[in-house]
Design an enzyme around this catalytic site. Sequence first.
Site, PDB file in Angstrom:
ATOM      1  N   THR A 125       0.939  -1.242  -0.145  1.00 10.45           N
ATOM      2  CA  THR A 125      -0.091   0.049  -0.055  1.00 10.45           C
ATOM      3  C   THR A 125       0.895   1.086  -0.096  1.00 10.45           C
ATOM      4  OG1 THR A 125      -1.605  -1.191   1.234  1.00 10.45           O
ATOM      5  CG2 THR A 125      -1.980   1.305   1.232  1.00 10.45           C
ATOM      6  N   GLY A 130      -3.977   2.227  -2.991  1.00 14.62           N
ATOM      7  CA  GLY A 130      -4.406   1.105  -1.928  1.00 14.62           C
ATOM      8  C   GLY A 130      -5.111   0.095  -2.393  1.00 14.62           C
ATOM      9  N   ARG A 269     -26.516 -11.603  33.620  1.00  8.95           N
ATOM     10  CA  ARG A 269     -27.260 -10.075  33.771  1.00  8.95           C
ATOM     11  C   ARG A 269     -28.706 -10.480  34.048  1.00  8.95           C
ATOM     12  NH1 ARG A 269     -27.171  -4.840  35.075  1.00  8.95           N
ATOM     13  NH2 ARG A 269     -28.315  -3.791  33.541  1.00  8.95           N
ATOM     14  N   GLN A 280     -36.455 -13.856  24.371  1.00  9.60           N
ATOM     15  CA  GLN A 280     -36.237 -14.419  22.903  1.00  9.60           C
ATOM     16  C   GLN A 280     -35.424 -13.130  21.915  1.00  9.60           C
ATOM     17  OE1 GLN A 280     -40.178 -15.654  21.836  1.00  9.60           O
ATOM     18  NE2 GLN A 280     -39.964 -17.504  22.890  1.00  9.60           N
ATOM     19  N   GLU A 364      -5.773  -6.546   3.984  1.00 11.73           N
ATOM     20  CA  GLU A 364      -5.757  -7.422   2.959  1.00 11.73           C
ATOM     21  C   GLU A 364      -6.905  -7.620   1.757  1.00 11.73           C
ATOM     22  OE1 GLU A 364      -3.876 -10.881   4.094  1.00 11.73           O
ATOM     23  OE2 GLU A 364      -2.879 -10.057   6.043  1.00 11.73           O
ATOM     24  N   GLY A 365      -7.202  -6.208   1.644  1.00 12.95           N
ATOM     25  CA  GLY A 365      -8.275  -6.205   0.485  1.00 12.95           C
ATOM     26  C   GLY A 365      -9.597  -6.193   1.085  1.00 12.95           C
TER      27      GLY A 365
HETATM   28  N1  COS Z   1      -2.722 -15.233  -8.348  1.00 18.38           N
HETATM   29  C1  COS Z   1      -1.777 -15.043  -9.098  1.00 18.38           C
HETATM   30  N2  COS Z   1      -1.913 -14.084 -10.106  1.00 18.38           N
HETATM   31  C2  COS Z   1      -2.769 -12.995  -9.719  1.00 18.38           C
HETATM   32  C3  COS Z   1      -3.751 -12.810  -8.792  1.00 18.38           C
HETATM   33  C4  COS Z   1      -3.626 -14.138  -7.953  1.00 18.38           C
HETATM   34  N3  COS Z   1      -4.499 -14.124  -7.102  1.00 18.38           N
HETATM   35  N4  COS Z   1      -4.547 -11.935  -8.978  1.00 18.38           N
HETATM   36  C5  COS Z   1      -4.151 -11.321 -10.237  1.00 18.38           C
HETATM   37  N5  COS Z   1      -3.159 -12.078 -10.749  1.00 18.38           N
HETATM   38  C6  COS Z   1      -2.321 -11.660 -12.069  1.00 18.38           C
HETATM   39  C7  COS Z   1      -3.392 -11.679 -13.003  1.00 18.38           C
HETATM   40  O1  COS Z   1      -3.483 -13.117 -13.999  1.00 18.38           O
HETATM   41  C8  COS Z   1      -2.564 -10.814 -14.036  1.00 18.38           C
HETATM   42  O2  COS Z   1      -1.612 -11.151 -14.786  1.00 18.38           O
HETATM   43  P1  COS Z   1      -1.570 -11.154 -16.503  1.00 18.38           P
HETATM   44  O3  COS Z   1      -1.380  -9.707 -16.621  1.00 18.38           O
HETATM   45  O4  COS Z   1      -0.349 -12.229 -16.778  1.00 18.38           O
HETATM   46  O5  COS Z   1      -2.997 -11.709 -16.813  1.00 18.38           O
HETATM   47  C9  COS Z   1      -1.924  -9.695 -13.020  1.00 18.38           C
HETATM   48  O6  COS Z   1      -1.723 -10.404 -11.749  1.00 18.38           O
HETATM   49  C10 COS Z   1      -2.701  -8.365 -13.090  1.00 18.38           C
HETATM   50  O7  COS Z   1      -4.129  -8.796 -12.280  1.00 18.38           O
HETATM   51  P2  COS Z   1      -5.167  -7.809 -12.677  1.00 18.38           P
HETATM   52  O8  COS Z   1      -5.538  -7.599 -14.155  1.00 18.38           O
HETATM   53  O9  COS Z   1      -6.265  -8.678 -11.902  1.00 18.38           O
HETATM   54  O10 COS Z   1      -5.159  -6.572 -11.722  1.00 18.38           O
HETATM   55  P3  COS Z   1      -5.689  -5.379 -11.361  1.00 18.38           P
HETATM   56  O11 COS Z   1      -4.978  -4.343 -11.359  1.00 18.38           O
HETATM   57  O12 COS Z   1      -7.223  -5.291 -12.222  1.00 18.38           O
HETATM   58  O13 COS Z   1      -6.510  -5.667  -9.705  1.00 18.38           O
HETATM   59  C11 COS Z   1      -6.997  -6.467  -7.666  1.00 18.38           C
HETATM   60  C12 COS Z   1      -6.294  -6.686  -8.956  1.00 18.38           C
HETATM   61  C13 COS Z   1      -8.118  -5.475  -7.694  1.00 18.38           C
HETATM   62  C14 COS Z   1      -7.431  -7.760  -7.490  1.00 18.38           C
HETATM   63  C15 COS Z   1      -5.784  -6.140  -6.781  1.00 18.38           C
HETATM   64  O14 COS Z   1      -5.203  -4.772  -7.246  1.00 18.38           O
HETATM   65  C16 COS Z   1      -5.917  -6.155  -5.541  1.00 18.38           C
HETATM   66  O15 COS Z   1      -6.049  -7.277  -4.796  1.00 18.38           O
HETATM   67  N6  COS Z   1      -6.197  -5.100  -4.627  1.00 18.38           N
HETATM   68  C17 COS Z   1      -6.268  -4.788  -3.350  1.00 18.38           C
HETATM   69  C18 COS Z   1      -5.062  -4.877  -2.462  1.00 18.38           C
HETATM   70  C19 COS Z   1      -5.051  -5.154  -1.019  1.00 18.38           C
HETATM   71  O16 COS Z   1      -5.443  -6.266  -0.811  1.00 18.38           O
HETATM   72  N7  COS Z   1      -4.433  -4.477  -0.316  1.00 18.38           N
HETATM   73  C20 COS Z   1      -4.043  -4.876   0.958  1.00 18.38           C
HETATM   74  C21 COS Z   1      -2.738  -4.313   1.379  1.00 18.38           C
HETATM   75  S1  COS Z   1      -1.849  -5.408   1.883  1.00 18.38           S
HETATM   76  S2  COS Z   1      -2.323  -5.730   3.815  1.00 18.38           S
END
Ligand code: COS
Length: 384
Positions: A125, A130, A269, A280, A364-365
């Site tokens: 992040t 984010g 309580r 209920q 974590e999303g």
């Molecule tokens: N495992 C392996 N590869 C993955 C994957 C997974 N779970 N998810 C995506 N990928 C790959 C895709 O296949 C794609 O590869 P190719 O370009 O070769 O096809 C590439 O990664 C990009 O994926 P995508 O196009 O889906 O990316 P986007 O930018 O559209 O977004 C999300 C993906 C929204 C799912 C991602 O940005 C996300 O998870 N965001 C939340 C982030 C998060 O959790 N933050 C918390 C902070 S950490 S505590």
Amino acid sequence: MIRDPEMLDQLLSTIRDFVKNELVPLEHEVEENNAIPEHIVEQMKELGLFGLTIPEEYGGLGITMEEEILVAMELGRTSAAFRSLIGTNNGIGSSGIVIDGTEEQKQKYLPRYATGEIIGSFCLTEPDSGSDAASLKTNAVKDGDYYVLNGTKRFITNAPRATTFTVMARTNPEIKGASGISAFLVEAGTPGLSLGKIDKKMGQHGSYTCDVIFDNCWVHKDQLIGGVEGVGFKTAMRVLDKGRLHIAGYSVGMAERMLEDALNYAVERKQFGQAIANFQLIQGMLADSKAEIYAAKCMVLDAARLRDAGQNVTTEASCAKMFATEMCGRVADRCLQIHGGAGYISEYSIERFYRDVRLFRLYEGTTQIQQIIIAREMIKQATA
Ligand code: COS
């Protein structure tokens, strides 16, 4: 997958006793002081809690996903700060190396994660990136045998204590999306790496997050995870698939603890001449919570078994994370309601848990990101 039921029972009962006898009595103190006492950190090291998921050949216990979920459920029965401390070494702080690291990187770092000698962290992040993680701006420019990192990472769990930082940075500025990103393991103390001030949070006191700042930070090419550029985003996503399952299991444990406290309160309580548990409308809240916890437990254990069987669980991990964390929020709200006005007073643990669990639906999303992942996978399959 459970490898050895007897050994697992022993591990779970050791953790259960540790939680009940050592951690639960300290919950209030940790909240007040915003710190985990050092003797607890040492006990955690002695119990091997920093190395639960590190493969056995590198000194950890190498627990499977199903086993990890059962452990997470035990750890969920006390304040979130305790799990957070060991959470990065067992999860997002070490998984990048476990999943995609070179053999040299594994040998160099994993044994030290396992003992708790070093603490890992995960830097994805940023201030402007984010949910849209692939838009990250931290860059890593190649210069001879080094990469020069510049950028800021935000809300990084355990950063103030961390010895290593798994950092996602853009090595190819021409590519704006995911495939321009690489993952590095940067050691604390590397010149050009500094930390921001510790964030003041709504809950999870005793667990620290802060900014991690890279200002012309020179990192040797040996620190590029897996030795390959351009695959750092996929590494991060694989790390999160696993992390999301863990958070789902943890949410189940936390919900069980909150419900147990609320049930005890409802039985003791008295109002209108009898225990409020006899009413209920209270029973409805208890029963809904019980059923939802059971549903989340079944879901996360099923997803964990699928992952252990080698299946891709991107969809299942997001389903479990979304359902279990939202469930946990609803349970927290009902359990506070059962406590009435007392639930708003910090003397009762529900006031603290209510704030602690709010984070589960964000990190974590977010729930909304899990919805996007689930729907996208459905559409992908339907149109393949
Ligand atoms: N495992 C392996 N590869 C993955 C994957 C997974 N779970 N998810 C995506 N990928 C790959 C895709 O296949 C794609 O590869 P190719 O370009 O070769 O096809 C590439 O990664 C990009 O994926 P995508 O196009 O889906 O990316 P986007 O930018 O559209 O977004 C999300 C993906 C929204 C799912 C991602 O940005 C996300 O998870 N965001 C939340 C982030 C998060 O959790 N933050 C918390 C902070 S950490 S505590």
